[in-house]
Scaffold this motif. Structure first.
Motif, PDB file in Angstrom:
ATOM      1  N   LEU A 137      24.470 -48.407-139.640  1.00  0.00           N
ATOM      2  CA  LEU A 137      23.320 -49.194-138.636  1.00  0.00           C
ATOM      3  C   LEU A 137      22.217 -48.077-138.592  1.00  0.00           C
ATOM      4  O   LEU A 137      21.021 -48.515-138.442  1.00  0.00           O
ATOM      5  CB  LEU A 137      24.037 -49.477-137.362  1.00  0.00           C
ATOM      6  CG  LEU A 137      25.148 -50.339-137.395  1.00  0.00           C
ATOM      7  CD1 LEU A 137      25.623 -50.477-135.857  1.00  0.00           C
ATOM      8  CD2 LEU A 137      24.475 -51.598-137.659  1.00  0.00           C
ATOM      9  N   ARG A 138      22.723 -46.650-138.681  1.00  0.00           N
ATOM     10  CA  ARG A 138      21.428 -45.884-138.448  1.00  0.00           C
ATOM     11  C   ARG A 138      20.649 -45.920-139.595  1.00  0.00           C
ATOM     12  O   ARG A 138      19.201 -45.716-139.524  1.00  0.00           O
ATOM     13  CB  ARG A 138      22.171 -44.287-138.223  1.00  0.00           C
ATOM     14  CG  ARG A 138      21.023 -43.357-137.934  1.00  0.00           C
ATOM     15  CD  ARG A 138      21.653 -41.840-137.889  1.00  0.00           C
ATOM     16  NE  ARG A 138      22.584 -41.791-137.117  1.00  0.00           N
ATOM     17  CZ  ARG A 138      23.986 -41.633-137.380  1.00  0.00           C
ATOM     18  NH1 ARG A 138      24.242 -41.719-138.759  1.00  0.00           N
ATOM     19  NH2 ARG A 138      25.017 -41.471-136.719  1.00  0.00           N
ATOM     20  N   ARG A 190      19.799 -48.332-141.770  1.00  0.00           N
ATOM     21  CA  ARG A 190      19.176 -49.689-141.597  1.00  0.00           C
ATOM     22  C   ARG A 190      18.047 -49.463-140.554  1.00  0.00           C
ATOM     23  O   ARG A 190      17.029 -49.961-140.950  1.00  0.00           O
ATOM     24  CB  ARG A 190      19.986 -50.844-141.202  1.00  0.00           C
ATOM     25  CG  ARG A 190      21.297 -51.090-142.382  1.00  0.00           C
ATOM     26  CD  ARG A 190      21.893 -52.463-142.089  1.00  0.00           C
ATOM     27  NE  ARG A 190      21.211 -53.365-141.955  1.00  0.00           N
ATOM     28  CZ  ARG A 190      21.811 -54.606-141.473  1.00  0.00           C
ATOM     29  NH1 ARG A 190      22.889 -54.835-141.184  1.00  0.00           N
ATOM     30  NH2 ARG A 190      21.016 -55.822-141.260  1.00  0.00           N
ATOM     31  N   TRP A 230      15.278 -52.828-138.527  1.00  0.00           N
ATOM     32  CA  TRP A 230      15.101 -53.066-137.012  1.00  0.00           C
ATOM     33  C   TRP A 230      14.022 -52.324-136.664  1.00  0.00           C
ATOM     34  O   TRP A 230      14.114 -50.925-136.885  1.00  0.00           O
ATOM     35  CB  TRP A 230      16.262 -53.288-136.147  1.00  0.00           C
ATOM     36  CG  TRP A 230      17.497 -54.151-136.683  1.00  0.00           C
ATOM     37  CD1 TRP A 230      17.272 -55.416-136.571  1.00  0.00           C
ATOM     38  CD2 TRP A 230      18.726 -53.748-137.140  1.00  0.00           C
ATOM     39  NE1 TRP A 230      18.647 -56.112-137.013  1.00  0.00           N
ATOM     40  CE2 TRP A 230      19.278 -55.072-137.157  1.00  0.00           C
ATOM     41  CE3 TRP A 230      19.329 -52.879-137.497  1.00  0.00           C
ATOM     42  CZ2 TRP A 230      20.698 -54.969-137.924  1.00  0.00           C
ATOM     43  CZ3 TRP A 230      20.564 -52.922-137.974  1.00  0.00           C
ATOM     44  CH2 TRP A 230      21.286 -54.011-138.149  1.00  0.00           C
ATOM     45  N   LEU A 274      19.532 -55.731-131.671  1.00  0.00           N
ATOM     46  CA  LEU A 274      20.383 -55.718-132.708  1.00  0.00           C
ATOM     47  C   LEU A 274      21.253 -57.188-132.688  1.00  0.00           C
ATOM     48  O   LEU A 274      21.581 -57.594-131.555  1.00  0.00           O
ATOM     49  CB  LEU A 274      21.558 -54.531-132.637  1.00  0.00           C
ATOM     50  CG  LEU A 274      20.872 -53.682-133.480  1.00  0.00           C
ATOM     51  CD1 LEU A 274      19.479 -52.757-132.894  1.00  0.00           C
ATOM     52  CD2 LEU A 274      21.924 -52.242-133.590  1.00  0.00           C
ATOM     53  N   ILE A 306      28.188 -57.877-135.731  1.00  0.00           N
ATOM     54  CA  ILE A 306      28.266 -56.665-136.691  1.00  0.00           C
ATOM     55  C   ILE A 306      29.611 -56.289-137.014  1.00  0.00           C
ATOM     56  O   ILE A 306      29.934 -56.055-138.244  1.00  0.00           O
ATOM     57  CB  ILE A 306      27.734 -55.678-135.634  1.00  0.00           C
ATOM     58  CG1 ILE A 306      26.308 -55.629-135.517  1.00  0.00           C
ATOM     59  CG2 ILE A 306      28.207 -54.055-136.404  1.00  0.00           C
ATOM     60  CD1 ILE A 306      25.585 -54.531-134.426  1.00  0.00           C
ATOM     61  N   TYR A 317      30.914 -55.922-140.992  1.00  0.00           N
ATOM     62  CA  TYR A 317      31.288 -54.685-141.693  1.00  0.00           C
ATOM     63  C   TYR A 317      32.753 -54.798-141.570  1.00  0.00           C
ATOM     64  O   TYR A 317      33.601 -53.679-142.022  1.00  0.00           O
ATOM     65  CB  TYR A 317      30.901 -53.515-140.781  1.00  0.00           C
ATOM     66  CG  TYR A 317      29.281 -53.186-140.845  1.00  0.00           C
ATOM     67  CD1 TYR A 317      28.944 -52.600-142.271  1.00  0.00           C
ATOM     68  CD2 TYR A 317      28.266 -53.553-140.040  1.00  0.00           C
ATOM     69  CE1 TYR A 317      27.632 -52.406-142.307  1.00  0.00           C
ATOM     70  CE2 TYR A 317      27.343 -53.473-140.271  1.00  0.00           C
ATOM     71  CZ  TYR A 317      26.426 -52.742-141.473  1.00  0.00           C
ATOM     72  OH  TYR A 317      25.433 -52.491-141.689  1.00  0.00           O
ATOM     73  N   MET A 362      28.344 -48.617-131.899  1.00  0.00           N
ATOM     74  CA  MET A 362      26.791 -48.795-131.251  1.00  0.00           C
ATOM     75  C   MET A 362      26.679 -47.690-130.032  1.00  0.00           C
ATOM     76  O   MET A 362      25.623 -47.340-129.751  1.00  0.00           O
ATOM     77  CB  MET A 362      26.845 -50.082-130.633  1.00  0.00           C
ATOM     78  CG  MET A 362      26.751 -51.358-131.941  1.00  0.00           C
ATOM     79  SD  MET A 362      27.058 -52.947-131.186  1.00  0.00           S
ATOM     80  CE  MET A 362      25.360 -53.164-130.628  1.00  0.00           C
TER      81      MET A 362
END
Length: 254
Positions: free
Chosen positions: A14-15, A17, A23, A29, A35, A39, A50
């Motif tokens: 996520l970081r 992306r 984003w 999100l 999510i 994944y 998160m």
């Protein structure tokens, strides 16, 4: 901690992306369930991932709305120095002036408050001895910077013009100047910083999120005889400020 821990792998993804621009700041999100599905993990793993990014300041949770990309942190350095207590004005005002900020603060004092056991121990008095307690909200350019709560034994200041810290002829000059005016000379101070998470009350006053990292500083001032004359709890939001201590080194006589 090994990077193959499932929630850390999801957090890393996520970081990456977010940094790649998938984003932007302010974007919402996908849901935790989406999510987790993307994944191939459980929703609890997605939630932990998160939460990890919330702690890092990359995401922020909004109650009843979801999780959003947070604006990048802008942190300033707050230098704490004993020398600032000797400038004839508030050490906070001195520190903010160096950063080109206009300093101000709001406070409320209450007299005749019995000392709790922990405060009595810090002030070397008996539990139940009366104190003046003052709650502060410090501002820079009208925005909250830090909170503080201080305790002063009434046995020291009762019957003097400086009983209430922010009133009288020496109001807003700081505890060192006030105590000096009644022949109590502060010689040393001890500060003990600890990391903590913002309570709901602290978050509301500081304009941060509940659970954000804060630095709690336990400060006590002592007179020349080693007697504690004031103790305080200071709260600084880590997301906006880093704490640095200035150490003065006395030079040998030439």
């Amino acid at each position: 901690m090994p990077r193959d821990t499932p929630y850390l792998k999801v957090a890393d993804a996520l970081r990456a992306r977010i940094r790649a621009g998938d984003w932007a700041v302010g974007d919402k999100l996908p849901s935790r369930a989406r999510i987790a599905e993307e994944y191939g993990v459980g929703q609890s793993v997605a939630q932990r991932a998160m939460e990890r990014l919330i702690i890092e300041g990359i995401l922020e949770g909004r109650t009843g709305s979801g999780t959003y990309v947070r604006r990048a942190r802008v942190r300033r350095r707050m230098v704490r120095s004993r020398q600032r207590e000797q400038h004839g004005k508030s050490p906070f005002a001195s520190a903010m002036k160096e950063l080109d900020h206009e300093a101000d603060w709001e406070c409320t004092s209450t007299a005749r408050v019995p000392a709790s056991e922990d405060i009595a121990e810090r002030l070397a008095i008996e539990p139940g001895d009366l104190c003046v307690v003052t709650d502060y909200e410090f501002l820079a350019d009208g925005l909250p910077v830090q909170l503080a709560k201080s305790w002063e034994p009434m046995a020291i200041t009762d019957g003097t013009p400086v009983l209430l810290p922010e009133m009288g002829p020496l109001g807003k000059l700081g505890v060192v100047e006030r105590m000096r005016s009644i022949d109590v000379n502060i010689a040393t101070g001890i500060e003990l910083p600890r990391p903590a998470r913002a309570t709901r009350e602290q978050a509301n006053l500081l304009g941060i999120s509940v659970g954000d990292l804060v630095i709690e500083i336990e400060r006590t001032y002592f007179d020349r005889d080693g007697r504690p004359v004031e103790t305080a709890n200071i709260t600084v939001p880590d997301i906006r400020w880093e704490i640095a201590y200035e150490i003065r080194v006395d030079q040998p006589d030439s």
